[in-house]
Design a protein around this motif. Sequence first.
Motif, mmCIF file in Angstrom:
data_model
loop_
_atom_site.group_PDB
_atom_site.id
_atom_site.type_symbol
_atom_site.label_atom_id
_atom_site.label_comp_id
_atom_site.label_asym_id
_atom_site.label_seq_id
_atom_site.Cartn_x
_atom_site.Cartn_y
_atom_site.Cartn_z
ATOM 1 N N HIS A 254 67.642 36.310 136.641
ATOM 2 C CA HIS A 254 68.752 36.985 137.308
ATOM 3 C C HIS A 254 69.020 36.426 138.700
ATOM 4 C CE1 HIS A 254 69.110 39.900 134.128
ATOM 5 N NE2 HIS A 254 67.809 40.080 134.175
ATOM 6 N N LEU A 255 68.078 35.696 139.257
ATOM 7 C CA LEU A 255 68.207 35.170 140.613
ATOM 8 C C LEU A 255 68.530 33.687 140.671
ATOM 9 C CD1 LEU A 255 65.010 36.852 142.059
ATOM 10 C CD2 LEU A 255 67.360 37.588 142.438
ATOM 11 N N VAL A 256 68.390 32.991 139.557
ATOM 12 C CA VAL A 256 68.356 31.537 139.599
ATOM 13 C C VAL A 256 69.684 30.916 140.009
ATOM 14 C CG1 VAL A 256 68.921 31.091 137.167
ATOM 15 C CG2 VAL A 256 67.420 29.531 138.403
ATOM 16 N N ARG A 257 70.797 31.526 139.714
ATOM 17 C CA ARG A 257 72.092 30.922 140.064
ATOM 18 C C ARG A 257 72.354 30.918 141.573
ATOM 19 N NH1 ARG A 257 74.818 29.213 135.774
ATOM 20 N NH2 ARG A 257 74.647 30.384 133.863
ATOM 21 N N GLU A 258 71.979 31.980 142.257
ATOM 22 C CA GLU A 258 72.271 32.072 143.685
ATOM 23 C C GLU A 258 71.087 31.674 144.567
ATOM 24 O OE1 GLU A 258 72.824 34.771 141.641
ATOM 25 O OE2 GLU A 258 74.953 34.382 141.355
ATOM 26 N N PRO B 198 68.312 25.585 131.068
ATOM 27 C CA PRO B 198 69.508 26.096 130.367
ATOM 28 C C PRO B 198 70.471 26.843 131.282
ATOM 29 C CG PRO B 198 67.529 26.701 129.170
ATOM 30 C CD PRO B 198 67.094 26.125 130.488
ATOM 31 N N LEU B 199 70.042 27.171 132.472
ATOM 32 C CA LEU B 199 70.866 27.955 133.379
ATOM 33 C C LEU B 199 71.624 27.084 134.377
ATOM 34 C CD1 LEU B 199 68.197 30.666 134.054
ATOM 35 C CD2 LEU B 199 70.165 30.832 132.545
ATOM 36 N N ARG B 200 71.693 25.797 134.152
ATOM 37 C CA ARG B 200 72.408 24.917 135.054
ATOM 38 C C ARG B 200 73.893 25.249 135.038
ATOM 39 N NH1 ARG B 200 69.671 19.100 135.260
ATOM 40 N NH2 ARG B 200 67.560 19.845 135.367
ATOM 41 N N THR B 201 74.491 25.109 136.170
ATOM 42 C CA THR B 201 75.923 25.376 136.273
ATOM 43 C C THR B 201 76.695 24.079 136.075
ATOM 44 O OG1 THR B 201 75.885 25.012 138.643
ATOM 45 C CG2 THR B 201 75.554 27.252 137.887
ATOM 46 N N ASP B 202 78.015 24.186 135.970
ATOM 47 C CA ASP B 202 78.843 23.002 135.768
ATOM 48 C C ASP B 202 78.875 22.097 137.001
ATOM 49 O OD1 ASP B 202 79.436 23.885 133.270
ATOM 50 O OD2 ASP B 202 81.262 24.936 133.885
#
Length: 149
Positions: A80-84, A140-144
């Motif tokens: 839940h924290l990995v993107r930010e 798998p949670l990499r952004t574009d």
Amino acid sequence: MDRHGRAQRWAGTRRTALAGTLLGTVGGAVTGALALVGDPELSTGSELALGVFYGAPFGALFGAASGLVSGTVGGCLAVHLVREHVVLARAVLAVCCGALIAAASAWSLPPGPVHLVGTVLATAAAVAAAWLSASWCFRPLRTDDGPTG
């Protein structure tokens, strides 16, 4: 959250659980085997035989269960924290895995001087393994617009 986002989160959690299970299995097997080596009541030959044929398999099973639980719980929290907050996500994964493995090793190791040393070493190894495997777990949670882990 759309279906693709949920699938990515579960993929990250699955990878984290898999990494925890594999690392826990190896660590448990080594710890289980070494726990019987040096037992003053056993001869050297029986120490090695019991360590390899008794301690390692049971240690691996216990380590796999501990690793699965710590990897799943840590993965569910960190995902839940990995993107930010990539570093915070890695820290949450490492602390969660370290705390759960510390509890498991404190419960499973025999009392004595090995107890504290073994618990500290198991905790340090779990924290280091979680920190180092986080980039693979979060892949798998990499952004574009670039990697997040």
